[in-house]
Motif scaffolding. Structure first.
Motif: not given
Length: 894
Positions: A473-479
């Motif tokens: 999945n796109p790495p949006v966790h840090a965002w």
């Protein structure tokens, strides 16, 4: 920036007590799934056909292994004891104990629930909740729904429950289920059935209490028990202790066991006389199938109600851990108080300036988020062993065999508790944004969850979802981590550094996994497969390409640029307390610089991700013979680079001069970086002294925005489309070995079976990516200021600064759910019943995605998960003024 604080209202005090461990106000909640059958967890078939292995028809008779489901249900946070509603109208062939829907193979657009139910209200501690189910008085058209939908093609619309005629003349019941907590372990329950039809009608109402089946599996627990006592059903469990379900009147109680009816399901003899479907067989078929001794592990209180036309009947119950002489003494008072407190709480959440309709929408969106929590249990090593697989010998033929370390045993926010009753990595990151509006503690716990050692793979990969934990999945966790951290900091004046630092350490492990696994050529151009955008490409991006070779993905590379930016912002915040993090910041800056160079680099083959003629980013197909070609599809793939935009305040220059000096030395030491990064003004201050991190210069930004804001391309009436409308008249085709592959504009459902055919990224509007684009525009406005304007819409002659553009997109997204001048809500599509019926017009569903031209809801109908972001788009610009976003960057966050 202004915000309603709401003060220390009772619900906020309960949240504080729960967060501090003083009172377990979150222990009981809506943690039952709305579908446990047809899931990977329950699939023990040799070929992995989850939908066929455990069917809806079997669910009433077959005990589940890993969880439970029900209508308007609640449970404790380990789902040991469950409560839900069952109904029978005297005509259905089965007791209505769970929501019905089509499997992936039965639906012409994939799996789809075929019921009408609505999450109307909930506080974050679930001290008050309200749910509505619309139950037909005629026989439920199970076979008709399956037969007609199966006969339709992918170009045909779905055949919905309203289309069957079962709601004609309003012959149905509105069944409202409300919960109010008198204490953390004391649930008051009120069920009210309204007869909307023209004639008196009979309704069998069966509130049902049962234990999740935990006792017959290897290593199982002791068998708990239910027993009839005067005015109550008593429940005894080794871990939960004793509970009582009180009910009014001399009502019939029915007892059986939550054990499989082997005779019906498998054709083998039952080893016990009373089984899971005993209550169904007794009520619907008149069989002697319930225990006359009034004991078991499943029990129902059987109310037979005669409801006059246009009138209602109410049933009251109470589930508590205390034996009470009078369960009803303060019942009404508690309910009235909790309803009032819920209103008070949401007054503090929803800002001033919203219309009544907007406030209604926001509250229902957040209610859907809170109702979509689910207890999710899966021990992968045990699951593999039960499949006869050695957990330590990863077998690629067996789903998830390399994830044997995983043990999932928590309440998790689900995308849709019927269609997607399992967590999904990038969905969960967006869920946290919406949840942070009402419960920052739970939002943070959800972000931390997938980074724990029992979830995060030892190699650093974040699990995607149960169908394939190893998908990407796109790495949006840090965002999301950064967003939630900054929101709490803004609200309270204090950031949770422990949360931020803990997340950063795990995120760096995942970031390293991306660097090592998703950069095939080692040139800072990334792949990643479908990256959550299912069918957006010419080819299935998660499968081997028919051409051979690989794709350099514009979105994969941009996601990594955004990842760098977010981690850089996090470490600058952490470095304020610990200078060790300055070195991390330097490393992340250099990673971002190399990705920026790669994103814009023109190689020996004269191909790059940026197309100068079109002014747009595209994927590049790298062929085995060394050739390359751009796949010129105008889609979100080319807009994700716009989303990879961040701004860091100029105060960092003063606070961390060594970082600035190191960055300048790095740039000077690498001519390719110096040529590009300097032209993008990364090191130069903007209008308010901020630093911009982006993958494009001003000229390219204007090119991208010109297309994105063109109503004949991306800008739709209800947000940014996933594919340009240009492709309606100009479909893109690519031929491989004489076989054409193509992408055309499809504003509604998919016309192919790619990724199950149950979602579509070739034209519809999707909320999560729209929010990322809104965030990017706010960052760009913070950097460029009010003097930077563009035409919006393109060609209209109307100029807006980028704050105004962001607000325009947010307003279009929000309008999807609001009444128009004719009283219709675009989300309801061509269903006049929802526009005109006073019992439907204010009921809002938050679908998975929306028609690119009309805004009609499509896909999963209860995916309040990431579409719960509608609560954010509706309120954001009432909280963030024109200069507020940039002001957040002007001073240190610490």
């Amino acid at each position: 920036m202004t915000e309603n604080s709401g003060g220390a209202d009772p619900e906020r005090l309960r949240l504080a007590d729960a967060d501090a461990g003083r009172a377990a106000w979150r222990r009981w909640g809506p943690y039952l799934s709305e579908r446990q059958w047809g899931t990977v967890r329950e699939d023990y078939s040799p070929g992995g056909d989850a939908w066929s292995y455990f069917t809806h028809d079997q669910a009433r008779s077959r005990a589940y292994r890993w969880g439970e489901d029900g209508i308007a249900g609640v449970s404790d946070d380990k789902q040991r004891l469950c409560f839900a509603l069952a109904l029978w109208n005297g005509r259905d062939p089965i007791l209505k104990e769970r929501m019905f829907g089509l499997t992936n193979a039965e639906g012409n657009h994939g799996e789809d629930v075929k019921e009408y139910y609505f999450h109307l209200d909930s506080t974050p501690t679930h001290s008050y909740m309200k749910y509505l189910y619309k139950y037909p008085q005629g026989a439920f058209p199970y076979d008709d729904l399956v037969t007609v939908n199966r006969s339709r093609g992918r170009h045909d619309p779905e055949y919905e429950l309203l289309d069957t005629g079962v709601f004609d003349e309003d012959r149905y019941f509105d069944v409202f289920v409300e919960y109010a907590k008198a204490g953390p372990e004391d649930l008051l329950i009120e069920i009210t059935a309204y007869n909307r039809g023209p004639d008196e009608a009979t309704l069998h109402l069966l509130p049902t209490l049962w234990f999740r089946h935990t006792w017959s599996w290897a290593g199982g627990t002791a068998v708990p028990g239910l027993r009839r006592t005067p005015g109550a059903v008593r429940a005894v469990h080794d871990e939960l202790g004793t509970r009582w379900l009180y009910f009014t009147g001399e009502t019939e109680t029915l007892f059986t066991e939550n054990d499989t009816d082997n005779e019906r399901v498998f054709g083998s003899p039952n080893t016990i006389p009373y089984v899971k479907d005993g209550i169904d067989r007794y009520v619907v078929h008149g069989e002697t199938a319930v225990n006359p001794q009034q004991t078991g592990t499943k029990a129902a209180v059987h109310h037979v109600l005669t409801v006059p036309a246009d009138d209602s009947v109410t049933v009251r119950l109470r589930l508590t851990d205390t034996e009470l002489a009078d369960p009803w003494a303060e019942f009404q008072q508690v309910f009235d108080t909790r309803r009032t407190e819920a209103d008070m709480f949401f007054e503090g959440v929803v800002p001033d300036g919203l219309t009544e309709d907007e406030r209604r929408m926001v509250r229902q969106a957040l209610a859907g988020m809170l109702w979509s929590k689910q207890y999710y249990y899966l021990d992968v090593e045990r699951w593999l062993a039960e499949h006869g697989v050695d957990p330590l010998a990863a077998d690629p033929r067996v789903r998830n065999s390399s994830w044997y370390h995983m043990v999932n045993d928590e309440v998790i926010s689900m995308p849709d508790t019927w269609e997607y009753p399992w967590f999904a990595a990038w969905d969960l990151a967006f869920h946290a944004i919406s949840l942070s509006m009402v419960d920052i503690g739970f939002a943070k716990s959800q972000l931390e969850l997938l980074l724990r050692r029992l979830y995060l793979h030892p190699n650093g990969q974040i699990p995607a979802y149960e169908w394939n934990f190893g998908d990407v999945n796109p790495p949006v966790h840090a965002w999301a981590v950064l967003f939630v951290y900054e929101l709490e900091k803004h609200r309270t004046g204090r950031g949770d550094r422990t949360f931020l630092e803990n997340a950063f350490q795990k995120l760096m492990k995942n970031f390293t996994w991306w660097l090592n696994r998703k950069d095939v050529d080692g040139n800072n151009v990334f792949q990643g497969g479908f990256l959550g955008l299912d069918n957006i490409g010419v080819f299935d991006r998660s499968a081997p390409l028919p051409t051979g070779g690989h794709l350099d993905q514009a979105d994969g590379t941009a996601w990594m640029a955004l990842y760098c930016q977010n981690l850089l912002e996090i470490v600058i915040e952490l470095a304020d307390d610990n200078r060790v993090y300055v070195e991390h910041a330097q490393t992340l800056f250099e990673h971002f610089a190399w990705i920026t160079v790669a994103m814009n680099h023109i190689g020996d083959d004269n191909q790059s991700l940026w197309d100068e003629e079109d002014g747009f980013f595209y994927d590049v197909l790298r062929l085995p013979d060394g050739g390359a070609t751009r796949l010129k599809v105008r889609s979100l793939v080319g807009l994700i680079p716009l989303a990879a935009t961040s701004v860091i305040g100029g105060w960092t220059d003063r606070r961390f001069p060594e970082l600035v000096q190191g960055a300048r030395e790095f740039v000077r030491g690498h001519p390719a970086v110096e040529a590009l990064v300097s032209s993008h003004h990364v090191l130069g201050p903007g209008a308010a002294g901020h630093h911009l991190f982006a993958l494009f210069d001003e000229e390219r930004l204007r090119c991208i925005l010109s297309r994105m804001l063109d109503e004949d391309e991306f800008l739709g009436p209800h947000g940014i489309r996933s594919l340009s409308r240009y492709h309606a008249a100009h479909p893109y085709t690519f031929e491989v070995h004489g076989e054409p592959y193509g992408v055309g504009y499809l504003p509604a459902e998919s016309d192919s079976g790619m990724f199950g055919g149950n979602s579509n990224w070739r034209g519809p509007v999707w909320f999560p990516v729209n929010l990322l684009l809104v965030r990017a525009l706010l960052n760009l406005h913070a950097y460029h200021g009010d003097d930077f304007t563009v035409e919006c819409p393109t060609g209209s002659g109307l100029r807006m600064n980028l704050y105004e553009v962001a607000r325009e997109i947010a307003d279009r997204l929000t309008a999807t759910f609001l009444r128009d001048a004719q009283g219709s809500r675009p989300v309801h599509g061509a269903q006049p019943k929802f526009a005109k019926d006073p019992h439907r017009r204010d009921l809002i569903l938050f679908h998975e995605y929306f028609h690119g031209d009309t805004g009609a809801g499509l896909g999963a109908s209860h995916q309040t998960g990431w579409t719960g972001l509608a609560a954010v788009t509706a309120t954001l610009f009432h909280l963030v003024g024109d200069g507020d976003w940039g002001a957040l960057r002007e001073e240190p966050l610490s």
